[in-house]
Design a protein around this motif. Structure first.
Motif: not given
Ligand code: DC
Length: 223
Positions: A34-35, A38-39, A86, A94, A104, A124-127, A175, A179, A182
């Motif tokens: 999922t990152g 966003y990228r 990347r 990003v 989001r 990801g971060r919020d999965q 970072r 993260d 937010r």
């Molecule tokens: O995992 P990554 O470095 O590719 O993630 C890129 C950015 O996206 C990182 O700043 C966190 C954010 N991100 C997010 O907010 N929610 C997600 N589900 C995945 C990544």
């Protein structure tokens, strides 16, 4: 009722991508990064010369783009952008789409749709917290900031780049702060997640640990 989704959340540099990809392959399910979604939005906005601080424009890009995940690769409007997203410049930019609530919302909806169509392992971060609170199996993969900085330095050196350790460590800490602070979809450890600490462990050890837990929890893998 839980759904057949494996979520892997955790801070940058914990090894989520490598571990989640390997885990999905062992379980025979799709891998979702999922990152990279966003990228991809950052990449498209950059290519279009848009102001990345303009949330409305960013969300228009998100809504009007075709984002797909096939065999673990990310496609933007049909183009494989897995490697392009990347780039260092995208890592820097990003935070704009990731910090935009409407973007989001758009991407979370898309991620849910993908996860309801077929079993996936998603990172990801919020999965496990926001996107799939009912996932059958949740992991929180982490490592100390020092370990993550060492890995990041190794990665840079393999690419012929270098940086002082202290600087890489400071970037990791920064970072993490972005993260975690937010307002929408921050990095949080799901209460019901299995915590996997990867300090001093090989990929093989980490993935083995995750695979055993996932096999016990995914209904279609239990015999
Ligand atoms: O995992 P990554 O470095 O590719 O993630 C890129 C950015 O996206 C990182 O700043 C966190 C954010 N991100 C997010 O907010 N929610 C997600 N589900 C995945 C990544």
């Amino acid at each position: 009722m839980s759904i057949d989704v494996v979520t892997v959340d955790g801070p940058a540099g914990a090894g989520k991508s490598v571990a989640t990809r390997a885990l999905a392959s062992r379980l025979g399910i799709e891998y979702l990064n999922t990152g990279a979604m966003y990228r991809a939005i950052a990449l498209k906005a950059l290519r279009l010369g848009l102001d990345l601080q303009n949330e409305e424009l960013l969300n228009k890009v998100a809504r009007e783009s075709t984002l797909e995940s096939r065999q673990g690769r990310t496609f933007l409007d049909g183009e494989d952008v897995t490697d392009a997203v990347r780039a260092q410049e995208i890592s820097r930019l990003v935070r704009y789409p990731a910090g935009a609530p409407s973007v989001r919302e758009t991407l979370v909806e898309l991620q849910r749709k993908i996860g309801l169509e077929r079993p996936i392992a998603t990172e990801g971060r919020d999965q496990g917290t926001v996107v799939f609170p009912d996932a059958a199996c949740k992991f929180y993969l982490t490592a100390s900031p020092e370990e993550r900085a060492r890995r990041r330095l190794g990665e840079l050196e393999r690419r012929g780049e270098s940086a002082p350790f202290e600087e890489v460590l400071a970037q990791i800490v920064e970072r993490d702060r972005g993260d975690s602070n937010r307002e929408i979809g921050p990095l949080r450890e799901p209460e019901d997640a299995i915590r996997v600490e990867s300090d001093g462990k090989s990929i093989e050890q980490v993935v083995g640990e995750m695979e055993r837990a996932a096999r016990e929890r995914l209904s279609f893998l239990r015999r």
